[in-house]
Enzyme design. Sequence first.
Site, short mmCIF file in Angstrom:
data_model
loop_
_atom_site.label_atom_id
_atom_site.label_comp_id
_atom_site.label_asym_id
_atom_site.label_seq_id
_atom_site.Cartn_x
_atom_site.Cartn_y
_atom_site.Cartn_z
N ASP A 27 7.51 -8.89 9.43
CA ASP A 27 7.30 -8.26 8.57
C ASP A 27 8.51 -6.96 8.53
O ASP A 27 8.54 -6.91 7.84
CB ASP A 27 6.43 -7.53 8.16
CG ASP A 27 4.98 -7.41 7.29
OD1 ASP A 27 5.01 -9.07 6.90
OD2 ASP A 27 3.85 -7.70 8.65
N ASP A 63 9.55 -2.38 8.49
CA ASP A 63 8.25 -2.57 7.96
C ASP A 63 7.51 -0.93 8.94
O ASP A 63 8.21 -0.14 8.94
CB ASP A 63 7.20 -3.09 8.16
CG ASP A 63 6.10 -2.82 7.54
OD1 ASP A 63 5.86 -2.43 6.76
OD2 ASP A 63 4.80 -4.02 7.81
N ASP A 98 2.94 -1.21 15.06
CA ASP A 98 1.76 -0.95 14.05
C ASP A 98 0.79 -1.59 15.31
O ASP A 98 1.14 -2.52 16.15
CB ASP A 98 1.63 -2.08 13.22
CG ASP A 98 2.31 -1.92 12.31
OD1 ASP A 98 2.86 -0.60 11.61
OD2 ASP A 98 2.62 -2.79 10.98
N ARG A 131 1.86 8.39 7.88
CA ARG A 131 1.78 7.45 8.77
C ARG A 131 2.09 7.94 10.39
O ARG A 131 2.56 6.86 11.04
CB ARG A 131 2.06 5.95 8.83
CG ARG A 131 1.47 5.17 7.31
CD ARG A 131 1.52 4.00 7.34
NE ARG A 131 1.66 3.11 6.02
CZ ARG A 131 0.94 1.83 5.46
NH1 ARG A 131 1.61 1.54 6.80
NH2 ARG A 131 0.76 1.34 4.43
#
Length: 409
Positions: free
Chosen positions: A206, A230, A234, A286
């Site tokens: 990604d 991305d 994560d 985020r």
Amino acid sequence: MVELAIIKPNNIFFFFFFFFLFTYAVKAHIATNFEGALTRRLLLQQKEEVGAGGPCQATNPIDSCWRCQANWEMNRKSYAKCALGFGRKTRGGENGRIYVVTDPSDSDMVNPKNGTLRYGVIQNEPLWIIFAHDMTIRLNQELIMTSNKTIDGRGANVHIANGAGITIQFVHDIIITNLHIHDIKATKGGDIRDSVDHHGQRTSSDGDGINIFGSTNIWIDHMSMSNCKDGLIDAVMGSTAITISNNYFSSHDHVMLLGANDTYADDEKMQVTVAFNHFGPGLVQRMPRVRWGFAHVVNNDYTHWEMYAIGGSTHPTILSQGNRFVASDSSAFKQVTHRDYATEDVWKNWDWRSEGDLMENGAFFVQSGSPLKKESFSSEDMISPKPATSVPELTRFAGALNCTVGKPC
């Protein structure tokens, strides 16, 4: 004709009296200054010896554990004991030998050359990986590693840039520190070795800076990260026992995702500490965005967001303590929090609490749920928050450090 001044007896007495006073005062002034300078120097040396100040200027409890040691380079592995929060038990390659990256190339995904970063991370044994000199590594495909690895960039200026990112998948005990990760691209995948004993086909990546997938005991510290395809970091698919600390994030949209799927209930066990980070310019959202699990967000500096700072869905638990939130000048983006895909009658029961946060320039945090019961979490897993007014100092050295061998870092 020039007349000579006649000094009478009384004049001679006063002359010597005032000369004596002047000389005494000068000597006293010099002695006092010397004594003061010596005292200050001794105090400075004492501070350096106990790690309370000096050139290293450690400003938070993680940094105070190691940064004031002049011999940090000779005692690198002691750093493994400095983690706090949910990732505090992470040991990385503490029990292994030191492996030195000497070659920045990344040309062979199946049979990487000895001396490259890829060769080091696939070894089955624990390794503490360091770098021989400054380098920029462009990864041709995602970097996949085995358990018990530390990637330690202290003492060198190391960039992972303009290629693929790092994947931490189905492993445990990983420490990554003091790297610059930026301009990461999505890659097409292919045949990639993930251990000495195995290689296989990977689908396209990604473009995450660091992707933590089904892994435990992870510590990401003192990284400078920006501009990835991305996410910057994560953590998904049942990953837990993670600390993300002392990092500097900038120039990115989707910064940090904790839990990637609203239907993956195994992420309910996820516990992540986000501490002493600086969320800097050019960030949109985020910081983090959370699903299912628990995020302890403590003593971070949020100096910019364009949509929201902390968000989530699927009833995550978020405890925000001692953070500084500085909203942008736009009246549309003052709210710190954002709840995706849920109406108030749903999210009002989610436990999102703000304790001791500092709100500036109109920032506000929308709380929900009930105050968290402290006995629900181990005190050893929770970093005690410092006052939010001290956050600029606590995060002053967030990001990759410029450490010099032989000096406090």
